[in-house]
Every structure is written in structure tokens, then in C-alpha cells.
Design a protein around this motif. Structure first.
Motif, PDB file in Angstrom:
ATOM      1  N   UNK A  74       0.825  -1.190   0.000  1.00 17.49           N
ATOM      2  CA  UNK A  74       0.000   0.000   0.000  1.00 17.49           C
ATOM      3  C   UNK A  74       0.855   1.234   0.000  1.00 17.49           C
ATOM      4  N   UNK A  75       0.363   2.345   0.331  1.00 15.20           N
ATOM      5  CA  UNK A  75      -0.931   2.615   0.939  1.00 15.20           C
ATOM      6  C   UNK A  75      -2.065   2.681  -0.089  1.00 15.20           C
ATOM      7  N   UNK A  76      -3.257   2.384   0.396  1.00 13.75           N
ATOM      8  CA  UNK A  76      -4.484   2.495  -0.386  1.00 13.75           C
ATOM      9  C   UNK A  76      -5.397   3.489   0.323  1.00 13.75           C
ATOM     10  N   UNK A  77      -6.444   3.902  -0.380  1.00 12.96           N
ATOM     11  CA  UNK A  77      -7.407   4.839   0.193  1.00 12.96           C
ATOM     12  C   UNK A  77      -8.737   4.108   0.373  1.00 12.96           C
ATOM     13  N   UNK A  93      -3.477   6.297  -6.947  1.00 19.44           N
ATOM     14  CA  UNK A  93      -3.736   7.025  -8.186  1.00 19.44           C
ATOM     15  C   UNK A  93      -5.174   6.874  -8.663  1.00 19.44           C
ATOM     16  N   UNK A  94      -5.983   6.025  -7.997  1.00 16.18           N
ATOM     17  CA  UNK A  94      -7.399   5.889  -8.304  1.00 16.18           C
ATOM     18  C   UNK A  94      -7.705   4.961  -9.457  1.00 16.18           C
TER      19      UNK A  94
END
Length: 132
Positions: A74-77, A93-94
Motif C-alpha cells: 500500500x498505501x491504499x485509500x 492514483x485511483x
């Protein structure tokens, strides 16, 4: 040997055995309660909110561990939380969105980068008096 006395002796032994089993059961129950309290004390409640940065645990890495390789990616959102405990996450980055079990996530605290002032010191070989 009197059959009446032998029967009474056997009955007394059975009562003692039943009392011993009850004490062992009670001791085991108390031990399990203490262990559960100790275990539950270390459980961290992870409540994620949309927009939180999270790390994802890579369980497949456990089979082929690298000595210094981290199992967290990660990191992830975090995008959305479901009532079942699943969390929808997306890459920073989505581009990729996917749902994972919330137990495989932990909060990402981030690394603060500090600027260090560096100074270069050149060392020379010492000159001794008796060397010529």
C-alpha cells in the motif's frame, strides 16, 4: 469382605471422583476466562472512514517469506465500508478499486520525511613523528 461395606466404599469413591471432575472443570473455565480477557485486551478496534489511508496484508507472502520483505502493501485509500465488514479500497492514483476483508487492513500512519543537513568531512591519514 462385607458386600455392604464394599458397596458403600465404591459409592464414596464415585462421589470423590465426581467432585474432582467438577473442580477440574471449574478450574478450566476460570483459566479460559482469564485467557479470553488477556486476548481481548490486545485486540485493536479498527474503524475506517472514507478517505483513510490503509495498508493491505499480503497473506500469500507468508508461504515464501523474504527475510526483510514486508507483508503489508500500500498505501491504499478507503472508499466505502460495508456492514459485513468488507471495505472497498482504491490505489492512490485511483486506477484500481476492489473490496477486501476489513481484518486484512490497518491504518497507514505515513512516514514523515525529515530534511537532514549533511556535512562532508574529508579525513587524511595521520602523520607520525617517527615515520620518515
Amino acid at each position: 469382605m462385607d458386600p455392604e461395606a464394599a458397596g458403600q466404599n465404591r459409592l464414596t469413591e464415585l462421589h470423590e471422583l465426581e467432585e474432582f471432575r467438577y473442580q477440574a472443570f471449574e478450574s478450566m473455565r476460570l483459566y479460559k476466562e482469564r485467557m479470553k480477557k488477556m486476548h481481548d485486551k490486545h485486540i485493536v478496534d479498527r474503524n475506517f472512514k472514507p478517505g483513510d489511508n490503509v495498508l493491505l496484508y499480503n497473506s500469500r507472502l507468508r508461504l515464501f517469506p523474504g527475510k526483510l520483505k514486508s507483508r503489508w502493501s500500500g498505501p491504499f485509500r478507503a472508499v466505502q465500508m460495508f456492514t459485513s465488514g468488507a471495505v472497498e479500497i482504491e490505489s492512490e492514483d485511483g486506477t484500481n478499486k476492489f473490496s477486501v476483508n476489513g481484518q486484512r487492513l490497518k491504518h497507514y500512519l505515513g512516514i514523515t520525511e525529515e530534511k537532514w543537513d549533511t556535512m562532508m568531512i574529508n579525513l587524511k591519514e595521520p602523520h607520525y613523528a617517527n615515520e620518515e
